[in-house]
Motif scaffolding. Sequence first.
Motif, PDB file in Angstrom:
ATOM      1  N   GLY A  71      29.341  45.436  44.789  1.00 36.67           N
ATOM      2  CA  GLY A  71      30.543  45.520  43.967  1.00 36.67           C
ATOM      3  C   GLY A  71      31.519  44.374  44.150  1.00 36.67           C
ATOM      4  O   GLY A  71      32.404  44.189  43.322  1.00 36.67           O
ATOM      5  N   VAL A  72      31.356  43.588  45.206  1.00 38.31           N
ATOM      6  CA  VAL A  72      32.319  42.508  45.462  1.00 38.31           C
ATOM      7  C   VAL A  72      32.405  41.524  44.295  1.00 38.31           C
ATOM      8  O   VAL A  72      33.515  41.194  43.853  1.00 38.31           O
ATOM      9  CB  VAL A  72      32.021  41.807  46.804  1.00 38.31           C
ATOM     10  CG1 VAL A  72      32.865  40.548  46.978  1.00 38.31           C
ATOM     11  CG2 VAL A  72      32.264  42.777  47.966  1.00 38.31           C
ATOM     12  N   PRO A  73      31.283  41.035  43.735  1.00 38.41           N
ATOM     13  CA  PRO A  73      31.426  40.137  42.572  1.00 38.41           C
ATOM     14  C   PRO A  73      32.121  40.804  41.381  1.00 38.41           C
ATOM     15  O   PRO A  73      32.895  40.168  40.673  1.00 38.41           O
ATOM     16  CB  PRO A  73      29.983  39.757  42.216  1.00 38.41           C
ATOM     17  CG  PRO A  73      29.194  40.014  43.457  1.00 38.41           C
ATOM     18  CD  PRO A  73      29.882  41.152  44.148  1.00 38.41           C
ATOM     19  N   LEU A  74      31.846  42.085  41.186  1.00 40.35           N
ATOM     20  CA  LEU A  74      32.523  42.812  40.109  1.00 40.35           C
ATOM     21  C   LEU A  74      34.016  42.932  40.399  1.00 40.35           C
ATOM     22  O   LEU A  74      34.845  42.872  39.480  1.00 40.35           O
ATOM     23  CB  LEU A  74      31.932  44.206  39.938  1.00 40.35           C
ATOM     24  CG  LEU A  74      30.522  44.299  39.378  1.00 40.35           C
ATOM     25  CD1 LEU A  74      30.079  45.760  39.320  1.00 40.35           C
ATOM     26  CD2 LEU A  74      30.429  43.663  38.023  1.00 40.35           C
ATOM     27  N   LEU A  75      34.357  43.112  41.665  1.00 39.85           N
ATOM     28  CA  LEU A  75      35.757  43.217  42.057  1.00 39.85           C
ATOM     29  C   LEU A  75      36.485  41.905  41.759  1.00 39.85           C
ATOM     30  O   LEU A  75      37.591  41.909  41.204  1.00 39.85           O
ATOM     31  CB  LEU A  75      35.849  43.569  43.545  1.00 39.85           C
ATOM     32  CG  LEU A  75      37.208  43.889  44.111  1.00 39.85           C
ATOM     33  CD1 LEU A  75      37.830  45.087  43.408  1.00 39.85           C
ATOM     34  CD2 LEU A  75      37.087  44.173  45.608  1.00 39.85           C
ATOM     35  N   VAL A  76      35.857  40.800  42.092  1.00 43.73           N
ATOM     36  CA  VAL A  76      36.452  39.488  41.809  1.00 43.73           C
ATOM     37  C   VAL A  76      36.676  39.330  40.301  1.00 43.73           C
ATOM     38  O   VAL A  76      37.740  38.878  39.858  1.00 43.73           O
ATOM     39  CB  VAL A  76      35.548  38.358  42.363  1.00 43.73           C
ATOM     40  CG1 VAL A  76      36.031  36.992  41.893  1.00 43.73           C
ATOM     41  CG2 VAL A  76      35.509  38.414  43.882  1.00 43.73           C
ATOM     42  N   GLU A  77      35.679  39.738  39.519  1.00 37.71           N
ATOM     43  CA  GLU A  77      35.788  39.676  38.055  1.00 37.71           C
ATOM     44  C   GLU A  77      36.942  40.562  37.560  1.00 37.71           C
ATOM     45  O   GLU A  77      37.736  40.149  36.711  1.00 37.71           O
ATOM     46  CB  GLU A  77      34.456  40.164  37.465  1.00 37.71           C
ATOM     47  CG  GLU A  77      34.377  40.261  35.984  1.00 37.71           C
ATOM     48  CD  GLU A  77      33.062  40.908  35.551  1.00 37.71           C
ATOM     49  OE1 GLU A  77      33.108  41.723  34.612  1.00 37.71           O
ATOM     50  OE2 GLU A  77      32.011  40.606  36.142  1.00 37.71           O
ATOM     51  N   ALA A  78      37.050  41.759  38.103  1.00 38.03           N
ATOM     52  CA  ALA A  78      38.077  42.700  37.653  1.00 38.03           C
ATOM     53  C   ALA A  78      39.480  42.261  38.066  1.00 38.03           C
ATOM     54  O   ALA A  78      40.440  42.508  37.341  1.00 38.03           O
ATOM     55  CB  ALA A  78      37.785  44.095  38.191  1.00 38.03           C
ATOM     56  N   ILE A  79      39.601  41.618  39.216  1.00 38.25           N
ATOM     57  CA  ILE A  79      40.917  41.143  39.658  1.00 38.25           C
ATOM     58  C   ILE A  79      41.474  40.132  38.666  1.00 38.25           C
ATOM     59  O   ILE A  79      42.685  40.054  38.454  1.00 38.25           O
ATOM     60  CB  ILE A  79      40.838  40.570  41.094  1.00 38.25           C
ATOM     61  CG1 ILE A  79      40.685  41.736  42.088  1.00 38.25           C
ATOM     62  CG2 ILE A  79      42.050  39.719  41.428  1.00 38.25           C
ATOM     63  CD1 ILE A  79      40.397  41.311  43.513  1.00 38.25           C
ATOM     64  N   ALA A  80      40.584  39.397  38.010  1.00 37.25           N
ATOM     65  CA  ALA A  80      41.028  38.407  37.029  1.00 37.25           C
ATOM     66  C   ALA A  80      41.606  39.054  35.773  1.00 37.25           C
ATOM     67  O   ALA A  80      42.354  38.415  35.035  1.00 37.25           O
ATOM     68  CB  ALA A  80      39.861  37.492  36.655  1.00 37.25           C
ATOM     69  N   ARG A  81      41.264  40.329  35.538  1.00 41.61           N
ATOM     70  CA  ARG A  81      41.760  41.022  34.333  1.00 41.61           C
ATOM     71  C   ARG A  81      42.031  42.494  34.647  1.00 41.61           C
ATOM     72  O   ARG A  81      41.437  43.386  34.064  1.00 41.61           O
ATOM     73  CB  ARG A  81      40.780  40.875  33.184  1.00 41.61           C
ATOM     74  CG  ARG A  81      39.363  41.204  33.536  1.00 41.61           C
ATOM     75  CD  ARG A  81      38.415  41.052  32.338  1.00 41.61           C
ATOM     76  NE  ARG A  81      37.083  41.382  32.735  1.00 41.61           N
ATOM     77  CZ  ARG A  81      36.629  42.600  32.966  1.00 41.61           C
ATOM     78  NH1 ARG A  81      37.406  43.632  32.834  1.00 41.61           N
ATOM     79  NH2 ARG A  81      35.374  42.803  33.323  1.00 41.61           N
ATOM     80  N   PRO A  82      42.972  42.760  35.540  1.00 37.06           N
ATOM     81  CA  PRO A  82      43.189  44.130  36.004  1.00 37.06           C
ATOM     82  C   PRO A  82      43.810  45.083  34.988  1.00 37.06           C
ATOM     83  O   PRO A  82      43.807  46.281  35.201  1.00 37.06           O
ATOM     84  CB  PRO A  82      44.121  43.953  37.198  1.00 37.06           C
ATOM     85  CG  PRO A  82      44.878  42.704  36.883  1.00 37.06           C
ATOM     86  CD  PRO A  82      43.876  41.822  36.184  1.00 37.06           C
ATOM     87  N   LYS A  83      44.326  44.559  33.886  1.00 36.29           N
ATOM     88  CA  LYS A  83      44.963  45.450  32.914  1.00 36.29           C
ATOM     89  C   LYS A  83      44.022  45.859  31.791  1.00 36.29           C
ATOM     90  O   LYS A  83      44.374  46.654  30.938  1.00 36.29           O
ATOM     91  CB  LYS A  83      46.206  44.786  32.339  1.00 36.29           C
ATOM     92  CG  LYS A  83      47.299  44.609  33.376  1.00 36.29           C
ATOM     93  CD  LYS A  83      48.559  44.084  32.738  1.00 36.29           C
ATOM     94  CE  LYS A  83      49.660  44.033  33.787  1.00 36.29           C
ATOM     95  NZ  LYS A  83      50.940  43.705  33.206  1.00 36.29           N
ATOM     96  N   SER A  84      42.821  45.292  31.766  1.00 34.89           N
ATOM     97  CA  SER A  84      41.864  45.648  30.719  1.00 34.89           C
ATOM     98  C   SER A  84      41.100  46.899  31.140  1.00 34.89           C
ATOM     99  O   SER A  84      41.405  47.523  32.123  1.00 34.89           O
ATOM    100  CB  SER A  84      40.897  44.488  30.482  1.00 34.89           C
ATOM    101  OG  SER A  84      40.111  44.285  31.640  1.00 34.89           O
ATOM    102  N   GLY A  85      40.086  47.235  30.394  1.00 33.70           N
ATOM    103  CA  GLY A  85      39.236  48.358  30.770  1.00 33.70           C
ATOM    104  C   GLY A  85      39.016  49.311  29.623  1.00 33.70           C
ATOM    105  O   GLY A  85      39.750  49.309  28.637  1.00 33.70           O
ATOM    106  N   ARG A  86      37.971  50.111  29.767  1.00 34.27           N
ATOM    107  CA  ARG A  86      37.675  51.117  28.755  1.00 34.27           C
ATOM    108  C   ARG A  86      37.920  52.491  29.352  1.00 34.27           C
ATOM    109  O   ARG A  86      37.505  52.794  30.460  1.00 34.27           O
ATOM    110  CB  ARG A  86      36.255  50.979  28.225  1.00 34.27           C
ATOM    111  CG  ARG A  86      35.166  51.251  29.224  1.00 34.27           C
ATOM    112  CD  ARG A  86      33.777  51.065  28.599  1.00 34.27           C
ATOM    113  NE  ARG A  86      32.769  50.985  29.617  1.00 34.27           N
ATOM    114  CZ  ARG A  86      32.188  52.029  30.198  1.00 34.27           C
ATOM    115  NH1 ARG A  86      32.525  53.245  29.848  1.00 34.27           N
ATOM    116  NH2 ARG A  86      31.277  51.860  31.127  1.00 34.27           N
TER     117      ARG A  86
END
Length: 194
Positions: A137-152
Amino acid sequence: MPYLAVNYGLRPAPGRLAGHGIPVVEVADVNGPAMAAAIDTARPDLLVSFHFDQIFRAETLALAPWGGINLHPALLPRHRGPVPTIWALAEPEPCFGVTIHRLAARIDAGAILAQREVPLPPGITASAAARALHLAGVPLLVEAIARPKSGREVVPLPYCPFPPPDLLRHLARQGRRLADAADLRRALRLTRRA
């Protein structure tokens, strides 16, 4: 239950984190005044949690401008709760994965920011699966930190609590293990390193 000792009872030595320049703040209550003071001092934009046994209240999440995100070792909305790898292991065909989601007032119910299925070897213990999924999950975490307000947004499925004894017996009859001696040795090594 060895799984709980390996995954919740043993903590990594704080020196391991401090040695990497990561401040360590131990608090009994994530929503208490000591945590609020630590967040106020650090002034983070975003709170990040994983393998965490407390629920952030909205007031605590509001202390960081972007709120918080969590790395959950399961394919949400399935397997919400504290021991998702046990519930995944209990399925006829275990399916493992990792999800990065926004923290919300409901347990493991925030918007999904990133997610992927992770194939794991047959016979893996629930403890080893949890470690592997956190690392995956670490690479996904790095990706998500770049866009923490998005999401479904997703509709949360039922909460999966600590498993009842009948489920544990069922897993044992199937030869599916929660933890083994290697898991315990690994956990003990983490607590001894400073």
